[in-house]
Every structure is written in structure tokens, then in C-alpha cells.
Design an enzyme around this catalytic site. Structure first.
Site, PDB file in Angstrom:
ATOM      1  N   MET A  37      42.307  45.686  39.957  1.00 18.81           N
ATOM      2  CA  MET A  37      42.427  45.806  41.413  1.00 18.81           C
ATOM      3  C   MET A  37      42.618  44.417  42.011  1.00 18.81           C
ATOM      4  O   MET A  37      42.317  44.183  43.191  1.00 18.81           O
ATOM      5  CB  MET A  37      41.187  46.489  41.988  1.00 18.81           C
ATOM      6  CG  MET A  37      41.031  47.916  41.449  1.00 18.81           C
ATOM      7  SD  MET A  37      40.089  49.014  42.519  1.00 18.81           S
ATOM      8  CE  MET A  37      38.517  48.207  42.544  1.00 18.81           C
ATOM      9  N   ALA A  39      42.000  40.271  42.538  1.00 23.77           N
ATOM     10  CA  ALA A  39      40.821  39.379  42.594  1.00 23.77           C
ATOM     11  C   ALA A  39      40.444  38.967  41.177  1.00 23.77           C
ATOM     12  O   ALA A  39      39.284  39.057  40.767  1.00 23.77           O
ATOM     13  CB  ALA A  39      39.661  40.043  43.320  1.00 23.77           C
ATOM     14  N   HIS A  41      39.588  37.144  37.676  1.00 25.09           N
ATOM     15  CA  HIS A  41      38.669  36.064  37.293  1.00 25.09           C
ATOM     16  C   HIS A  41      38.715  35.933  35.777  1.00 25.09           C
ATOM     17  O   HIS A  41      39.546  36.591  35.108  1.00 25.09           O
ATOM     18  CB  HIS A  41      37.263  36.365  37.809  1.00 25.09           C
ATOM     19  CG  HIS A  41      36.795  37.758  37.496  1.00 25.09           C
ATOM     20  ND1 HIS A  41      36.477  38.163  36.220  1.00 25.09           N
ATOM     21  CD2 HIS A  41      36.622  38.860  38.285  1.00 25.09           C
ATOM     22  CE1 HIS A  41      36.100  39.431  36.244  1.00 25.09           C
ATOM     23  NE2 HIS A  41      36.193  39.882  37.479  1.00 25.09           N
ATOM     24  N   HIS A  44      38.945  39.053  33.634  1.00 29.63           N
ATOM     25  CA  HIS A  44      40.293  39.616  33.515  1.00 29.63           C
ATOM     26  C   HIS A  44      41.141  38.768  32.561  1.00 29.63           C
ATOM     27  O   HIS A  44      41.920  39.299  31.773  1.00 29.63           O
ATOM     28  CB  HIS A  44      40.989  39.647  34.880  1.00 29.63           C
ATOM     29  CG  HIS A  44      40.366  40.580  35.866  1.00 29.63           C
ATOM     30  ND1 HIS A  44      39.657  40.134  36.950  1.00 29.63           N
ATOM     31  CD2 HIS A  44      40.341  41.927  35.926  1.00 29.63           C
ATOM     32  CE1 HIS A  44      39.233  41.175  37.655  1.00 29.63           C
ATOM     33  NE2 HIS A  44      39.635  42.269  37.050  1.00 29.63           N
ATOM     34  N   GLN A  68      39.069  55.598  44.756  1.00 29.96           N
ATOM     35  CA  GLN A  68      37.782  55.384  44.092  1.00 29.96           C
ATOM     36  C   GLN A  68      36.750  54.701  44.990  1.00 29.96           C
ATOM     37  O   GLN A  68      35.718  54.258  44.505  1.00 29.96           O
ATOM     38  CB  GLN A  68      37.972  54.608  42.785  1.00 29.96           C
ATOM     39  CG  GLN A  68      38.446  53.190  42.932  1.00 29.96           C
ATOM     40  CD  GLN A  68      38.865  52.595  41.596  1.00 29.96           C
ATOM     41  OE1 GLN A  68      39.882  52.952  41.018  1.00 29.96           O
ATOM     42  NE2 GLN A  68      38.065  51.657  41.087  1.00 29.96           N
ATOM     43  N   GLY A 155      37.502  46.395  30.199  1.00 30.63           N
ATOM     44  CA  GLY A 155      36.336  45.546  29.965  1.00 30.63           C
ATOM     45  C   GLY A 155      35.070  46.373  29.745  1.00 30.63           C
ATOM     46  O   GLY A 155      34.878  47.426  30.371  1.00 30.63           O
ATOM     47  N   ASP A 158      32.503  47.355  32.814  1.00 24.95           N
ATOM     48  CA  ASP A 158      32.474  48.677  33.453  1.00 24.95           C
ATOM     49  C   ASP A 158      32.348  49.709  32.336  1.00 24.95           C
ATOM     50  O   ASP A 158      33.306  50.402  31.995  1.00 24.95           O
ATOM     51  CB  ASP A 158      33.740  48.889  34.283  1.00 24.95           C
ATOM     52  CG  ASP A 158      33.838  47.875  35.410  1.00 24.95           C
ATOM     53  OD1 ASP A 158      32.895  47.764  36.197  1.00 24.95           O
ATOM     54  OD2 ASP A 158      34.856  47.161  35.477  1.00 24.95           O
TER      55      ASP A 158
HETATM   56  O1  PAF Z   1      38.237  48.475  36.773  1.00 26.46           O
HETATM   57  C1  PAF Z   1      39.014  48.464  37.753  1.00 26.46           C
HETATM   58  O2  PAF Z   1      39.390  47.419  38.283  1.00 26.46           O
HETATM   59  C2  PAF Z   1      39.521  49.789  38.312  1.00 26.46           C
HETATM   60  O3  PAF Z   1      38.538  50.782  38.270  1.00 26.46           O
HETATM   61  C3  PAF Z   1      40.818  50.273  37.641  1.00 26.46           C
HETATM   62  C4  PAF Z   1      40.616  50.588  36.174  1.00 26.46           C
HETATM   63  C5  PAF Z   1      41.902  49.209  37.801  1.00 26.46           C
HETATM   64  C6  PAF Z   1      41.316  51.563  38.317  1.00 26.46           C
HETATM   65  O4  PAF Z   1      41.560  51.343  39.668  1.00 26.46           O
END
Ligand code: PAF
Length: 295
Positions: A37, A39, A41, A44, A68, A155, A158
Site C-alpha cells: 500500500m 509508504a 520501508h 518492504h 480493507q 511479510g 502480517d
Molecule cells: O499488506 C498490505 O500492505 C496489504 O494488506 C496488501 C497485501 C497490499 C493488500 O492491500
């Protein structure tokens, strides 16, 4: 997503599903997707590097998925940092970024049909954020279909999301391999998260209570504590560290697939609110004593 004037050299940025389809049609070999999404860091960046090491082509998706976010959640204030994100992608050796607007992903408005995450989507994060995993799995499935990726990287930070995406791929026979990447932490143990940037310096100190709870709970489990004793030790560490400045949502011990814990590999998961910011973290645990407590 607002378009920056120029994409960094060497990075291809596509904004529409038509451009993405054209780009994808020109690729041969394996394709990996890293869904984000924005942003971005260091957490990522680790996903991007892992993807680049395994696939011939890497595409990063940047889309703040409205589906979401609950009505009182941080969709509007969620950080949007497209220029920095593109630079991080370029440095990680990513070939392409798909940064669609809302109308590209949901051309008919909010979808009437959504992926149902089943009972695992109703516990932990799902209990506190109703509809969250319906929104996550729906966009993940759409992005898998649009990118036609062979591999998708998620990752461990989550962990429930990772577990549910794996489960969706297995249960719905999706032709994709899901690859997990370990959580990246700051030197003091704080898990990297896009939401950390909301924290004041004082709140950031308080937020270390999540990692402290995981560490203490994991140590107790490893030395033979039963699940409920390990949880109590973790909870006590959280309380000590946060001294009332954070609100614990849950601290739960599960098996690696989020079922009831048994002796052997397990997972300790935590969520807490520090000020207005909801943070989550988790860690692997080895349960050396017996026990059967569920989340
Ligand atoms: O983990 C996230 O950033 C979001 O939940 C994802 C997997 C990009 C879905 O919007």
C-alpha cells in the site's frame, strides 16, 4: 494514486490495467509480485530483494485498498509517498511498478462479490477489524489475476494475512507460489511498519512493549512454560513496558497455521493501540511444554 512527474530511470511505472497487461505480455520467465500500500520501508525492501533473487521479473503494486479499511480507520491519513516509494523500488532493482487508482481496481465501484476468508478471518485481527480480511483477500486475488504472477511475496509481520493468503491459494487452487519473508526490525526490536511514522518519540518507546511481550513470552515457552503461563509472562512484560500508555487488544498463542497451539512450533501474536495507532507484531515460538489453548 497521483502520478509523479517522472519515474526514476530504469523503473517502468504503469498506472492502468491495460498498460499492465501490455507490460506483462512482453515478459517471459518467472514473474514475482510484491503487493504494497506504498509508504515503503526496509521491511518492504527485504521483500523486493527476496523477489528479485527468485524471479526473472518483479512487479510491485502500490494501492491503498479502501476495501480493507473500516469506517473509523486511517484510510484518509494513510501515508502516500509515491516518489520515495519509486526510488526504493529502483534501488532494490525492481523492474516495474503498478500504481493504479481506485477506478482501475474497482471500475464498477465496491465489488458485490468478495473473497470470504472463512473462520480464520474472524479471529485476532478479524475480530477487531470486521471485514478486513474480506477486503485484503479480494484485492490480493484481483492483483494476482491482473499481474498473473508465478510467485507472490508477503511479510511475516502480517502473519494472519500471510496465513490467509496461503490458505486462499491452496483452497482455491491459485496457480501461484506464496513466499514468506521474515519481519525486519529496528535495532531496538520494533517491527518495521508504515504506521510507525504516526508515532511520537514517546509513543515509539511505548511501542517497544509489543516486542518485549513477544520476547518474554517466547523465552518462557522455550523453557517449558505451558501456553497460559507463557502468555501471562508476555502480558506482564507488556504491562511493565507500557505502564498504562498502550491498550492491549490481544496476545495469543497459536500453532503456525493459527489453530490451537500444541507442543512444538507455535506463533505468538500481539496487537495493541498506542495513542491512535494500532500496531501488530508476532514471533515464532517453540512450545516445549504441553498445552492446547486457542487464540
Ligand atoms: O499488506 C498490505 O500492505 C496489504 O494488506 C496488501 C497485501 C497490499 C493488500 O492491500
Amino acid at each position: 494514486m497521483s502520478r509523479p512527474p517522472l519515474a526514476p530511470a530504469g523503473l517502468q511505472v504503469v498506472w492502468t490495467r491495460a498498460e499492465l497487461a501490455e507490460l506483462r505480455a512482453g515478459w517471459s520467465g518467472t514473474v514475482a509480485v510484491v503487493m504494497t500500500m506504498g509508504a515503503l520501508h526496509d521491511g518492504h525492501a527485504a521483500l523486493l530483494r527476496a523477489a528479485a533473487a527468485l524471479a526473472d521479473h518483479v512487479i510491485v503494486t502500490i494501492f491503498v485498498n479502501p476495501l480493507q479499511f473500516g469506517p473509523t480507520e486511517d484510510f484518509d491519513r494513510y501515508p502516500r509517498t509515491i516518489d520515495d516509494d519509486l526510488e526504493i523500488c529502483r534501488r532494490a532493482g525492481v523492474g516495474a511498478v503498478f500504481a493504479p487508482g481506485r477506478g482501475e481496481i474497482y471500475p464498477d465501484g465496491e465489488p458485490l462479490v468478495r473473497v470470504n476468508p472463512g473462520p480464520l478471518g474472524e479471529v485476532l485481527e478479524g475480530a477487531s477489524r470486521p471485514g478486513f480480511f474480506h477486503g485484503v483477500l479480494t484485492v490480493v486475488l484481483k492483483l494476482l489475476n491482473l499481474t498473473r504472477a508465478d510467485l507472490a511475496f508477503f511479510g511475516e509481520k502480517d502473519y494472519q494475512q500471510l496465513t490467509l493468503v496461503r490458505r486462499m491459494a491452496r483452497d482455491l487452487d491459485l496457480p501461484v507460489r506464496i513466499v514468506a519473508v521474515p519481519t525486519v526490525r529496528e535495532p531496538d526490536g520494533l517491527a518495521r511498519s508504515s504506521r510507525n511514522r504516526y508515532l511520537t518519540p514517546q509513543q515509539r518507546q511505548v511501542a517497544l512493549g509489543l516486542a518485549a511481550a513477544l520476547r518474554t513470552g517466547a523465552e518462557a515457552a522455550a523453557t517449558g512454560a505451558a501456553p497460559e503461563t507463557a502468555l501471562a509472562a508476555g502480558r506482564a512484560a507488556f504491562d511493565r513496558h507500557t505502564a498504562g500508555a498502550a491498550e492491549l487488544d490481544y496476545l495469543a498463542l497459536t500453532d503456525p497455521d493459527l489453530g490451537p497451539p500444541a507442543t512444538g512450533a507455535a506463533r505468538l501474536l500481539i496487537a495493541a493501540r498506542v495513542g491512535d495507532t494500532r500496531l501488530i507484531d508476532n514471533a515464532p515460538v517453540e512450545l516445549t511444554g504441553a498445552g492446547t489453548e486457542g487464540p
